[in-house]
Design an enzyme around this catalytic site. Structure first.
Site, mmCIF file in Angstrom:
data_model
loop_
_atom_site.group_PDB
_atom_site.id
_atom_site.type_symbol
_atom_site.label_atom_id
_atom_site.label_comp_id
_atom_site.label_asym_id
_atom_site.label_seq_id
_atom_site.Cartn_x
_atom_site.Cartn_y
_atom_site.Cartn_z
ATOM 1 N N LYS A 1 0.833 -1.209 0.000
ATOM 2 C CA LYS A 1 0.000 0.000 0.000
ATOM 3 C C LYS A 1 0.864 1.254 0.000
ATOM 4 C CE LYS A 1 -3.694 2.575 0.401
ATOM 5 N NZ LYS A 1 -4.542 2.843 -0.777
ATOM 6 N N LYS B 1 1.504 11.798 5.186
ATOM 7 C CA LYS B 1 1.811 10.790 6.204
ATOM 8 C C LYS B 1 2.257 9.488 5.556
ATOM 9 C CE LYS B 1 -1.272 8.141 7.553
ATOM 10 N NZ LYS B 1 -1.756 6.762 7.228
#
Length: 301
Positions: free
Chosen positions: A175, A244
């Site tokens: 991911k 992030k």
């Protein structure tokens, strides 16, 4: 001897745009679903849509705990502290983390979960709130095949595509790799379109050309027409979350002792100006200042 699997009971922890829509999708598919969130406003919003909701301190036994949380720190808190699934969850139940989390933390938590007699699956998702609402998410699965098989009916109700990429933590590794490429493609596609615009080519025509050739990507095929050129910028994913994820990807590479200068350049570009875009802006807004340079007519012939 054949065994008849018991119907899955599911508790969704984290009722934001993603978790809330996943909970409603699973409820509509016929599962027994309970939702929980630390914010009363989120619980009330989902209760108004017909979902059974409880405060975190009132969680009851469930076969699956589906987590949809902002960061690994939140995942750790839910598992270890409040409500503390390591002690609360019945033996044999499955913890499924759909968040985009730090793979190192994921592997640590997966070991603790397994040692406590529970099962683990990391299952980060793509497709945004729309995909969560219509059950068409993409999922990257990290865990044992037996765990996937156990929760497969739930995964099938949530997603259009599922890819098992390895053991615990692997889903989160892939991911981060995916989001790194998406972040890079937004920058490179914006620069390519800006260059074409500066030369007098309409951005939509440029994209049509790119999408007919080897330079195409999901960003050029989906993000640009859907959210950038339309100026809608309502994908449901924020710049702060992408920043992030990029930091997590950089940290993962550093922990592996792997120098990736292009990744670092992308991280730097996304953090160059915290006000343009701001963390709360849609992440596709990263293209705005680049495209603005291409729209300037000064110097065009």
């Amino acid at each position: 001897m054949s065994l008849i699997a018991e119907p899955l009971t599911i508790t969704v922890i984290g009722l934001g745009q993603m978790g809330g829509n996943m909970a409603l999708t699973l409820k509509a598919a016929g599962f027994e679903v309970t939702g929980s969130d630390v914010f009363e406003q989120a619980r009330s919003r989902l209760a108004a849509q017909g979902l059974t909701v409880v405060a975190p301190e009132a969680l009851t036994a469930s076969g699956v705990y589906l987590l949809s949380l902002p960061t690994s720190a939140h995942v750790r808190e839910v598992i270890e502290q409040s409500p503390g699934l390591l002690n609360l969850a019945p033996k044999g139940s499955v913890i499924v983390d759909t968040s985009t989390s730090d793979p190192a933390v994921t592997r640590e938590l997966a070991e603790k979960v397994t040692a406590a007699g529970l099962q683990w699956l990391d299952a980060p998702v793509s497709g945004g709130p729309k995909g969560a609402a219509n059950g068409k998410l993409g999922m990257l699965l990290g865990g044992d095949e037996s765990t996937i098989a156990r929760v497969l009916p739930m995964l099938e109700a949530m997603s259009a595509k599922r890819t098992h990429v390895g053991g615990p933590g692997s889903g989160h590794v892939v991911k981060l790799a995916n989001n790194y490429l998406c972040a890079a493609h937004l920058l490179t596609t914006a620069e390519a379109v800006a260059m074409a615009a500066k030369a007098g080519v309409d951005p939509a025509a440029c994209l049509a050309g790119l999408n007919s050739g080897s330079g195409r990507s999901a960003v050029s095929e989906v993000n640009f027409p859907e959210w950038v050129l339309s100026e809608r910028f309502d994908s449901g994913f924020t710049t702060g979350l992408m920043r992030k994820d990029l930091r997590l990807a950089r940290d993962a590479a550093e922990q592996l002792g792997l120098p990736l200068p292009l990744l670092q350049a992308v991280v730097d570009a996304w953090h160059a100006n915290p006000e343009q875009p701001t963390d709360s802006d849609d992440f596709n807004h990263i293209t705005t200042p680049i495209l603005a340079r291409g729209s300037q007519t000064e110097g065009n012939q």
